[in-house]
Design a protein around this motif. Structure first.
Motif, PDB file in Angstrom:
ATOM      1  N   ALA A 285       0.836  -1.202   0.000  1.00 55.18           N
ATOM      2  CA  ALA A 285       0.000   0.000   0.000  1.00 55.18           C
ATOM      3  C   ALA A 285       0.874   1.256   0.000  1.00 55.18           C
ATOM      4  O   ALA A 285       1.994   1.250   0.522  1.00 55.18           O
ATOM      5  CB  ALA A 285      -0.900  -0.004   1.227  1.00 55.18           C
ATOM      6  N   LEU A 286       0.365   2.307  -0.589  1.00 53.00           N
ATOM      7  CA  LEU A 286       1.084   3.577  -0.600  1.00 53.00           C
ATOM      8  C   LEU A 286       1.175   4.142   0.812  1.00 53.00           C
ATOM      9  O   LEU A 286       0.214   4.050   1.578  1.00 53.00           O
ATOM     10  CB  LEU A 286       0.368   4.585  -1.495  1.00 53.00           C
ATOM     11  CG  LEU A 286       0.346   4.288  -2.987  1.00 53.00           C
ATOM     12  CD1 LEU A 286      -0.552   5.285  -3.704  1.00 53.00           C
ATOM     13  CD2 LEU A 286       1.749   4.327  -3.557  1.00 53.00           C
ATOM     14  N   PRO A 287       2.291   4.785   1.149  1.00 51.22           N
ATOM     15  CA  PRO A 287       2.432   5.370   2.491  1.00 51.22           C
ATOM     16  C   PRO A 287       1.810   6.768   2.611  1.00 51.22           C
ATOM     17  O   PRO A 287       2.064   7.480   3.572  1.00 51.22           O
ATOM     18  CB  PRO A 287       3.954   5.414   2.678  1.00 51.22           C
ATOM     19  CG  PRO A 287       4.487   5.547   1.300  1.00 51.22           C
ATOM     20  CD  PRO A 287       3.534   4.788   0.412  1.00 51.22           C
ATOM     21  N   PHE A 288       1.014   7.147   1.625  1.00 54.89           N
ATOM     22  CA  PHE A 288       0.336   8.444   1.611  1.00 54.89           C
ATOM     23  C   PHE A 288      -0.944   8.286   0.808  1.00 54.89           C
ATOM     24  O   PHE A 288      -1.084   7.320   0.052  1.00 54.89           O
ATOM     25  CB  PHE A 288       1.238   9.542   1.007  1.00 54.89           C
ATOM     26  CG  PHE A 288       1.840   9.169  -0.310  1.00 54.89           C
ATOM     27  CD1 PHE A 288       1.129   9.325  -1.494  1.00 54.89           C
ATOM     28  CD2 PHE A 288       3.120   8.653  -0.387  1.00 54.89           C
ATOM     29  CE1 PHE A 288       1.678   8.972  -2.715  1.00 54.89           C
ATOM     30  CE2 PHE A 288       3.684   8.297  -1.596  1.00 54.89           C
ATOM     31  CZ  PHE A 288       2.957   8.449  -2.764  1.00 54.89           C
ATOM     32  N   PRO A 289      -1.889   9.215   0.941  1.00 55.14           N
ATOM     33  CA  PRO A 289      -3.145   9.104   0.195  1.00 55.14           C
ATOM     34  C   PRO A 289      -2.915   9.158  -1.330  1.00 55.14           C
ATOM     35  O   PRO A 289      -2.141   9.986  -1.811  1.00 55.14           O
ATOM     36  CB  PRO A 289      -3.949  10.324   0.649  1.00 55.14           C
ATOM     37  CG  PRO A 289      -3.364  10.706   1.968  1.00 55.14           C
ATOM     38  CD  PRO A 289      -1.909  10.345   1.882  1.00 55.14           C
ATOM     39  N   PRO A 290      -3.555   8.275  -2.103  1.00 53.55           N
ATOM     40  CA  PRO A 290      -3.388   8.258  -3.560  1.00 53.55           C
ATOM     41  C   PRO A 290      -3.734   9.587  -4.233  1.00 53.55           C
ATOM     42  O   PRO A 290      -3.230   9.895  -5.303  1.00 53.55           O
ATOM     43  CB  PRO A 290      -4.341   7.152  -4.024  1.00 53.55           C
ATOM     44  CG  PRO A 290      -4.589   6.315  -2.829  1.00 53.55           C
ATOM     45  CD  PRO A 290      -4.426   7.213  -1.638  1.00 53.55           C
ATOM     46  N   ARG A 291      -4.580  10.395  -3.602  1.00 52.70           N
ATOM     47  CA  ARG A 291      -4.950  11.682  -4.222  1.00 52.70           C
ATOM     48  C   ARG A 291      -3.734  12.581  -4.412  1.00 52.70           C
ATOM     49  O   ARG A 291      -3.739  13.458  -5.265  1.00 52.70           O
ATOM     50  CB  ARG A 291      -6.049  12.386  -3.429  1.00 52.70           C
ATOM     51  CG  ARG A 291      -5.600  13.031  -2.158  1.00 52.70           C
ATOM     52  CD  ARG A 291      -6.729  13.851  -1.515  1.00 52.70           C
ATOM     53  NE  ARG A 291      -6.284  14.361  -0.251  1.00 52.70           N
ATOM     54  CZ  ARG A 291      -5.542  15.465  -0.123  1.00 52.70           C
ATOM     55  NH1 ARG A 291      -5.197  16.151  -1.171  1.00 52.70           N
ATOM     56  NH2 ARG A 291      -5.153  15.866   1.075  1.00 52.70           N
ATOM     57  N   TYR A 292      -2.668  12.376  -3.623  1.00 56.02           N
ATOM     58  CA  TYR A 292      -1.450  13.173  -3.804  1.00 56.02           C
ATOM     59  C   TYR A 292      -0.860  12.951  -5.199  1.00 56.02           C
ATOM     60  O   TYR A 292      -0.303  13.866  -5.793  1.00 56.02           O
ATOM     61  CB  TYR A 292      -0.402  12.836  -2.747  1.00 56.02           C
ATOM     62  CG  TYR A 292      -0.738  13.285  -1.344  1.00 56.02           C
ATOM     63  CD1 TYR A 292      -1.915  13.972  -1.039  1.00 56.02           C
ATOM     64  CD2 TYR A 292       0.124  13.011  -0.295  1.00 56.02           C
ATOM     65  CE1 TYR A 292      -2.212  14.367   0.262  1.00 56.02           C
ATOM     66  CE2 TYR A 292      -0.159  13.411   1.006  1.00 56.02           C
ATOM     67  CZ  TYR A 292      -1.329  14.083   1.271  1.00 56.02           C
ATOM     68  OH  TYR A 292      -1.610  14.472   2.557  1.00 56.02           O
TER      69      TYR A 292
ATOM     70  N   GLU B 196      10.216  14.813  -4.410  1.00 53.92           N
ATOM     71  CA  GLU B 196      11.254  14.590  -3.404  1.00 53.92           C
ATOM     72  C   GLU B 196      10.680  14.618  -1.991  1.00 53.92           C
ATOM     73  O   GLU B 196      11.266  14.046  -1.081  1.00 53.92           O
ATOM     74  CB  GLU B 196      12.351  15.650  -3.553  1.00 53.92           C
ATOM     75  CG  GLU B 196      13.062  15.575  -4.885  1.00 53.92           C
ATOM     76  CD  GLU B 196      13.977  16.760  -5.156  1.00 53.92           C
ATOM     77  OE1 GLU B 196      13.956  17.745  -4.384  1.00 53.92           O
ATOM     78  OE2 GLU B 196      14.726  16.700  -6.150  1.00 53.92           O
ATOM     79  N   ARG B 197       9.535  15.267  -1.819  1.00 52.70           N
ATOM     80  CA  ARG B 197       8.906  15.334  -0.495  1.00 52.70           C
ATOM     81  C   ARG B 197       8.388  13.979  -0.046  1.00 52.70           C
ATOM     82  O   ARG B 197       8.498  13.610   1.117  1.00 52.70           O
ATOM     83  CB  ARG B 197       7.739  16.319  -0.510  1.00 52.70           C
ATOM     84  CG  ARG B 197       8.144  17.736  -0.820  1.00 52.70           C
ATOM     85  CD  ARG B 197       6.926  18.627  -0.929  1.00 52.70           C
ATOM     86  NE  ARG B 197       7.248  19.792  -1.732  1.00 52.70           N
ATOM     87  CZ  ARG B 197       6.341  20.636  -2.191  1.00 52.70           C
ATOM     88  NH1 ARG B 197       5.067  20.458  -1.924  1.00 52.70           N
ATOM     89  NH2 ARG B 197       6.709  21.672  -2.911  1.00 52.70           N
ATOM     90  N   LEU B 198       7.782  13.236  -0.987  1.00 51.03           N
ATOM     91  CA  LEU B 198       7.193  11.939  -0.647  1.00 51.03           C
ATOM     92  C   LEU B 198       8.033  10.766  -1.137  1.00 51.03           C
ATOM     93  O   LEU B 198       7.701   9.611  -0.876  1.00 51.03           O
ATOM     94  CB  LEU B 198       5.771  11.846  -1.217  1.00 51.03           C
ATOM     95  CG  LEU B 198       4.774  12.860  -0.638  1.00 51.03           C
ATOM     96  CD1 LEU B 198       3.433  12.771  -1.354  1.00 51.03           C
ATOM     97  CD2 LEU B 198       4.603  12.652   0.857  1.00 51.03           C
ATOM     98  N   GLY B 199       9.095  11.052  -1.897  1.00 51.06           N
ATOM     99  CA  GLY B 199      10.018  10.008  -2.310  1.00 51.06           C
ATOM    100  C   GLY B 199       9.521   9.110  -3.428  1.00 51.06           C
ATOM    101  O   GLY B 199       9.737   7.904  -3.401  1.00 51.06           O
ATOM    102  N   TYR B 200       8.853   9.676  -4.436  1.00 52.46           N
ATOM    103  CA  TYR B 200       8.438   8.850  -5.569  1.00 52.46           C
ATOM    104  C   TYR B 200       8.586   9.619  -6.877  1.00 52.46           C
ATOM    105  O   TYR B 200       8.712  10.841  -6.898  1.00 52.46           O
ATOM    106  CB  TYR B 200       6.998   8.333  -5.403  1.00 52.46           C
ATOM    107  CG  TYR B 200       5.912   9.353  -5.604  1.00 52.46           C
ATOM    108  CD1 TYR B 200       5.392   9.602  -6.868  1.00 52.46           C
ATOM    109  CD2 TYR B 200       5.373  10.042  -4.524  1.00 52.46           C
ATOM    110  CE1 TYR B 200       4.379  10.525  -7.051  1.00 52.46           C
ATOM    111  CE2 TYR B 200       4.354  10.964  -4.698  1.00 52.46           C
ATOM    112  CZ  TYR B 200       3.869  11.198  -5.965  1.00 52.46           C
ATOM    113  OH  TYR B 200       2.866  12.109  -6.134  1.00 52.46           O
ATOM    114  N   SER B 201       8.602   8.859  -7.968  1.00 53.07           N
ATOM    115  CA  SER B 201       8.667   9.433  -9.315  1.00 53.07           C
ATOM    116  C   SER B 201       7.561   8.838 -10.166  1.00 53.07           C
ATOM    117  O   SER B 201       7.149   7.697  -9.953  1.00 53.07           O
ATOM    118  CB  SER B 201      10.008   9.118  -9.979  1.00 53.07           C
ATOM    119  OG  SER B 201      11.051   9.757  -9.310  1.00 53.07           O
ATOM    120  N   LEU B 202       7.109   9.631 -11.128  1.00 50.76           N
ATOM    121  CA  LEU B 202       6.106   9.187 -12.093  1.00 50.76           C
ATOM    122  C   LEU B 202       6.598   9.498 -13.491  1.00 50.76           C
ATOM    123  O   LEU B 202       7.223  10.535 -13.712  1.00 50.76           O
ATOM    124  CB  LEU B 202       4.789   9.954 -11.917  1.00 50.76           C
ATOM    125  CG  LEU B 202       4.064   9.909 -10.592  1.00 50.76           C
ATOM    126  CD1 LEU B 202       2.902  10.899 -10.616  1.00 50.76           C
ATOM    127  CD2 LEU B 202       3.553   8.513 -10.339  1.00 50.76           C
TER     128      LEU B 202
END
Length: 110
Positions: free
Chosen positions: A12-19, A94-100
């Motif tokens: 699961a994502l460690p933050f809400p998917p809406r981000y 960089e705040r949440l540590g992911y790339s798209l």
């Protein structure tokens, strides 16, 4: 409208998917006035509680950088392969540590 997403996350994502949707909107929203013809350079302004810096090369938006005082040293950076519009964009949060990697096959102004 067709939207598809593929996750390679192990759980699961460690933050809400809406981000993630918020970041996709940051990528394609028109923000600020259109620069003058032939514009090359940077421009910046405040956008709510963030500073937005855009980098342009010959009328082409090549990068957006969102900087928040609440996350010093950690920006949201968007790089465009062919300028804003149909094509690929890479977003690094960089705040949440992911790339798209965002691929748009077609677009139209609303």
């Amino acid at each position: 409208l067709k939207v598809s997403a593929e996750s390679h996350a192990a759980g699961a994502l460690p933050f809400p998917p809406r981000y993630i949707l918020d970041d996709i909107q940051r990528t394609w929203m028109s923000l600020g006035p259109t620069p003058p013809p032939g514009f090359t350079g940077s421009r910046q302004w405040s956008l709510e509680r963030e500073k937005l810096i855009e980098r342009w090369v010959k009328d082409r938006l090549v990068e957006r950088r969102f900087i928040s005082p609440e996350a010093p040293g950690k920006a949201i950076v968007i790089r465009y392969s062919r300028g804003k519009g149909p094509g690929d964009a890479t977003l690094t949060n960089e705040r949440l540590g992911y790339s798209l990697r965002i691929t748009t096959l077609s677009a139209r102004d609303l």
